[in-house]
Write a protein that holds these residues in place. Structure first.
Motif, PDB file in Angstrom:
ATOM      1  N   MET A   1     -12.315  25.372  13.732  1.00 30.86           N
ATOM      2  CA  MET A   1     -12.405  24.015  13.217  1.00 30.86           C
ATOM      3  C   MET A   1     -11.810  23.049  14.246  1.00 30.86           C
ATOM      4  O   MET A   1     -10.922  23.428  15.014  1.00 30.86           O
ATOM      5  N   PRO A   2     -12.285  21.786  14.267  1.00 36.79           N
ATOM      6  CA  PRO A   2     -11.858  20.850  15.318  1.00 36.79           C
ATOM      7  C   PRO A   2     -10.386  20.497  15.204  1.00 36.79           C
ATOM      8  O   PRO A   2      -9.839  20.374  14.112  1.00 36.79           O
ATOM      9  N   GLU A   3      -9.764  20.306  16.353  1.00 30.88           N
ATOM     10  CA  GLU A   3      -8.346  19.938  16.395  1.00 30.88           C
ATOM     11  C   GLU A   3      -8.194  18.455  16.074  1.00 30.88           C
ATOM     12  O   GLU A   3      -8.923  17.624  16.614  1.00 30.88           O
ATOM     13  N   PRO A   4      -7.284  18.087  15.182  1.00 31.76           N
ATOM     14  CA  PRO A   4      -7.124  16.669  14.816  1.00 31.76           C
ATOM     15  C   PRO A   4      -6.638  15.834  16.000  1.00 31.76           C
ATOM     16  O   PRO A   4      -5.852  16.298  16.827  1.00 31.76           O
ATOM     17  N   ASN A   5      -7.113  14.599  16.054  1.00 35.65           N
ATOM     18  CA  ASN A   5      -6.604  13.665  17.047  1.00 35.65           C
ATOM     19  C   ASN A   5      -5.469  12.842  16.425  1.00 35.65           C
ATOM     20  O   ASN A   5      -5.075  13.058  15.274  1.00 35.65           O
ATOM     21  N   LYS A   6      -4.942  11.904  17.175  1.00 35.45           N
ATOM     22  CA  LYS A   6      -3.783  11.132  16.721  1.00 35.45           C
ATOM     23  C   LYS A   6      -4.077  10.379  15.428  1.00 35.45           C
ATOM     24  O   LYS A   6      -3.258  10.375  14.495  1.00 35.45           O
ATOM     25  N   ASP A   7      -5.245   9.747  15.343  1.00 32.33           N
ATOM     26  CA  ASP A   7      -5.589   8.987  14.144  1.00 32.33           C
ATOM     27  C   ASP A   7      -5.718   9.901  12.920  1.00 32.33           C
ATOM     28  O   ASP A   7      -5.324   9.517  11.811  1.00 32.33           O
ATOM     29  N   GLU A   8      -6.259  11.085  13.124  1.00 35.33           N
ATOM     30  CA  GLU A   8      -6.411  12.016  12.006  1.00 35.33           C
ATOM     31  C   GLU A   8      -5.062  12.550  11.537  1.00 35.33           C
ATOM     32  O   GLU A   8      -4.842  12.727  10.331  1.00 35.33           O
ATOM     33  N   TRP A   9      -4.149  12.815  12.465  1.00 31.62           N
ATOM     34  CA  TRP A   9      -2.793  13.214  12.068  1.00 31.62           C
ATOM     35  C   TRP A   9      -2.140  12.112  11.237  1.00 31.62           C
ATOM     36  O   TRP A   9      -1.477  12.386  10.220  1.00 31.62           O
ATOM     37  N   GLU A  10      -2.302  10.863  11.656  1.00 35.82           N
ATOM     38  CA  GLU A  10      -1.714   9.745  10.927  1.00 35.82           C
ATOM     39  C   GLU A  10      -2.322   9.605   9.536  1.00 35.82           C
ATOM     40  O   GLU A  10      -1.620   9.283   8.566  1.00 35.82           O
ATOM     41  N   GLN A  11      -3.627   9.868   9.413  1.00 36.25           N
ATOM     42  CA  GLN A  11      -4.275   9.793   8.098  1.00 36.25           C
ATOM     43  C   GLN A  11      -3.771  10.901   7.178  1.00 36.25           C
ATOM     44  O   GLN A  11      -3.553  10.679   5.978  1.00 36.25           O
ATOM     45  N   ILE A  12      -3.565  12.103   7.725  1.00 35.46           N
ATOM     46  CA  ILE A  12      -3.010  13.206   6.932  1.00 35.46           C
ATOM     47  C   ILE A  12      -1.617  12.833   6.424  1.00 35.46           C
ATOM     48  O   ILE A  12      -1.283  13.050   5.252  1.00 35.46           O
ATOM     49  N   ALA A  13      -0.790  12.260   7.309  1.00 34.89           N
ATOM     50  CA  ALA A  13       0.558  11.851   6.910  1.00 34.89           C
ATOM     51  C   ALA A  13       0.514  10.759   5.843  1.00 34.89           C
ATOM     52  O   ALA A  13       1.315  10.769   4.898  1.00 34.89           O
ATOM     53  N   LYS A  14      -0.421   9.836   5.969  1.00 42.38           N
ATOM     54  CA  LYS A  14      -0.567   8.777   4.965  1.00 42.38           C
ATOM     55  C   LYS A  14      -0.959   9.356   3.618  1.00 42.38           C
ATOM     56  O   LYS A  14      -0.441   8.935   2.564  1.00 42.38           O
ATOM     57  N   ASP A  15      -1.864  10.337   3.616  1.00 46.00           N
ATOM     58  CA  ASP A  15      -2.283  10.973   2.364  1.00 46.00           C
ATOM     59  C   ASP A  15      -1.121  11.703   1.693  1.00 46.00           C
ATOM     60  O   ASP A  15      -0.976  11.662   0.469  1.00 46.00           O
ATOM     61  N   TYR A  16      -0.304  12.391   2.490  1.00 41.63           N
ATOM     62  CA  TYR A  16       0.849  13.083   1.911  1.00 41.63           C
ATOM     63  C   TYR A  16       1.836  12.094   1.296  1.00 41.63           C
ATOM     64  O   TYR A  16       2.443  12.362   0.252  1.00 41.63           O
ATOM     65  N   ASP A  17       2.004  10.955   1.936  1.00 38.48           N
ATOM     66  CA  ASP A  17       2.921   9.947   1.412  1.00 38.48           C
ATOM     67  C   ASP A  17       2.394   9.361   0.108  1.00 38.48           C
ATOM     68  O   ASP A  17       3.148   9.177  -0.860  1.00 38.48           O
ATOM     69  N   GLU A  18       1.100   9.086   0.045  1.00 39.69           N
ATOM     70  CA  GLU A  18       0.521   8.447  -1.138  1.00 39.69           C
ATOM     71  C   GLU A  18       0.341   9.421  -2.304  1.00 39.69           C
ATOM     72  O   GLU A  18       0.567   9.053  -3.462  1.00 39.69           O
ATOM     73  N   LYS A  19      -0.055  10.665  -2.013  1.00 31.40           N
ATOM     74  CA  LYS A  19      -0.367  11.616  -3.088  1.00 31.40           C
ATOM     75  C   LYS A  19       0.816  12.476  -3.492  1.00 31.40           C
ATOM     76  O   LYS A  19       0.945  12.867  -4.658  1.00 31.40           O
ATOM     77  N   TRP A  20       1.671  12.812  -2.510  1.00 33.89           N
ATOM     78  CA  TRP A  20       2.729  13.775  -2.781  1.00 33.89           C
ATOM     79  C   TRP A  20       4.123  13.250  -2.463  1.00 33.89           C
ATOM     80  O   TRP A  20       5.104  13.987  -2.574  1.00 33.89           O
TER      81      TRP A  20
END
Length: 285
Positions: A1-20
Motif C-alpha cells: 500500500m502507498p506510503e503516506p505523505n506529509k499531508d496524509e499524516w496530518e489528516q490522520i492526526a486530525k481524524d484521531y483528534d476529532e474522533k478519538w
C-alpha cells in the motif's frame, strides 16, 4: 500500500483528534497472530505464546480503521516489540525516514511531536507511546492519559476484528505455505482498505464495534511490564498528559474525569460482599 505523505499524516492526526480525542496521533500500532499450518521442518519458529503456529501481521491503523502501513511474515515466536524493531516499518520510523510532520506548539512553550500509540508490549520511544504502567500510576492525571490512550488505541483492535469478520479465512488455520499465507494476508488488508473507501453500508459486526467504541471510555486492565528506559523518552508522554488535563485539552472530553473515577475497582472483599448482597436481596447489577 502507498506510503503516506506529509499531508496524509496530518489528516490522520486530525481524524484521531476529532474522533478519538487524541491529538498528534498518526496511527495505532499492534500485531495480529494469523494461525497457519505448521510448516515442515520449521521447529518452534512459528510457535507462539498462545500455543498455535502463526505468522504476524504488524499494522499501523488510521482513525477510520484503515491500514496505513503493514508488515507481514514475522515468526510467531517473536515478541511484539521485537517484531516492530526488526520490521522495515520499525527501522524507518527509528531513522525518521517517513514524511512525518514536525513538532508543533500546542501550549505556551510546549512543543508536542506526532506519535504512534501502542500497548505495553511495545517499547516506549520518542515517537511511540504506551500507557503508564498500572503498577506505577501515582495520580489521576496519569489515569486520564491512560483513558485517552486506551480509547484511541482501540482502533487497531477494531480493525483486526473487522478484518477477521469480513474475511472468514482468519477464523481457522490457513492451510498453505507461509509464503502464500503472507500474500493472502497482504491481499486481505488491501481489499479491506478498498472496501473502507467504497462501501457506504455498515455491516452488523462493524456497527457493534462502533457502538462499543463510542460508549466505553474506561481503561482496559493492562499487565505491567517493567523495563528500563531513558527518562527523556518519557517527556513526550508527560507533555501529552499535561495537555489532556489542561483547559484546552479537556474541553473536548468533559467525561474524562468522571470516567476514571467510575472505573475504579473496589477491593476483592468489597466486591464479594456486594455480590452476595445483590444475590440475597435479588437486586439488579
Amino acid at each position: 500500500m502507498p506510503e503516506p505523505n506529509k499531508d496524509e499524516w496530518e489528516q490522520i492526526a486530525k481524524d484521531y483528534d476529532e474522533k478519538w480525542n487524541y491529538l498528534h496521533c498518526i496511527g495505532a500500532l499492534d500485531s495480529k497472530h494469523v494461525q497457519i499450518r505448521c510448516p515442515a521442518g520449521a521447529g518452534s519458529l512459528y510457535y507462539n505464546y498462545k500455543g498455535i503456529y502463526a505468522i504476524v501481521l504488524l499494522a499501523l491503523v488510521a482513525a477510520n480503521y484503515k491500514f496505513t502501513l503493514v508488515d507481514v511474515g514475522a515468526y510467531g515466536k517473536n515478541s511484539d516489540g521485537g517484531t516492530f524493531e526488526r520490521s522495515e516499518m520499525g527501522k524507518r520510523f527509528e531513522s525518521n525516514k517517513y514524511a512525518v510532520p514536525k513538532d508543533k506548539e500546542l501550549l505556551p512553550a510546549m512543543e508536542i511531536p506526532y506519535v504512534i500509540i501502542a500497548d505495553e508490549a511495545f517499547p516506549l520511544k520518542a515517537y511511540l507511546m504506551h500507557p503508564y504502567s498500572k503498577a506505577a500510576i501515582t495520580s489521576d492525571e496519569e489515569k486520564v492519559y491512560n483513558c485517552r490512550h486506551s480509547r484511541a488505541r482501540r482502533t487497531v483492535e477494531n480493525a483486526f476484528r473487522i478484518l477477521a469478520g469480513r474475511w472468514r479465512i482468519f477464523l481457522k488455520p490457513i492451510e498453505t505455505k507461509p509464503e502464500i499465507a503472507d500474500l493472502i494476508v497482504l491481499a486481505s488488508t488491501c481489499l479491506h482498505n478498498m472496501l473502507r473507501n467504497t462501501s457506504t453500508n455498515i455491516s452488523l459486526f462493524e456497527g457493534q464495534i462502533r457502538m462499543e467504541s463510542e460508549h466505553i471510555h474506561g481503561v482496559a486492565n493492562l499487565e505491567p511490564i517493567r523495563r528500563n528506559f531513558v527518562r527523556e523518552v518519557a517527556i513526550t508522554r508527560d507533555k501529552l498528559k499535561k495537555y489532556f488535563v489542561s483547559d484546552y485539552g479537556s474541553a473536548s472530553c468533559p467525561w474524562q474525569w468522571h470516567s476514571i473515577r467510575k472505573s475504579r475497582v473496589a477491593p476483592r472483599r468489597v466486591q464479594y460482599y456486594l455480590l452476595n448482597t445483590r444475590i440475597r436481596y435479588n437486586r439488579p447489577f
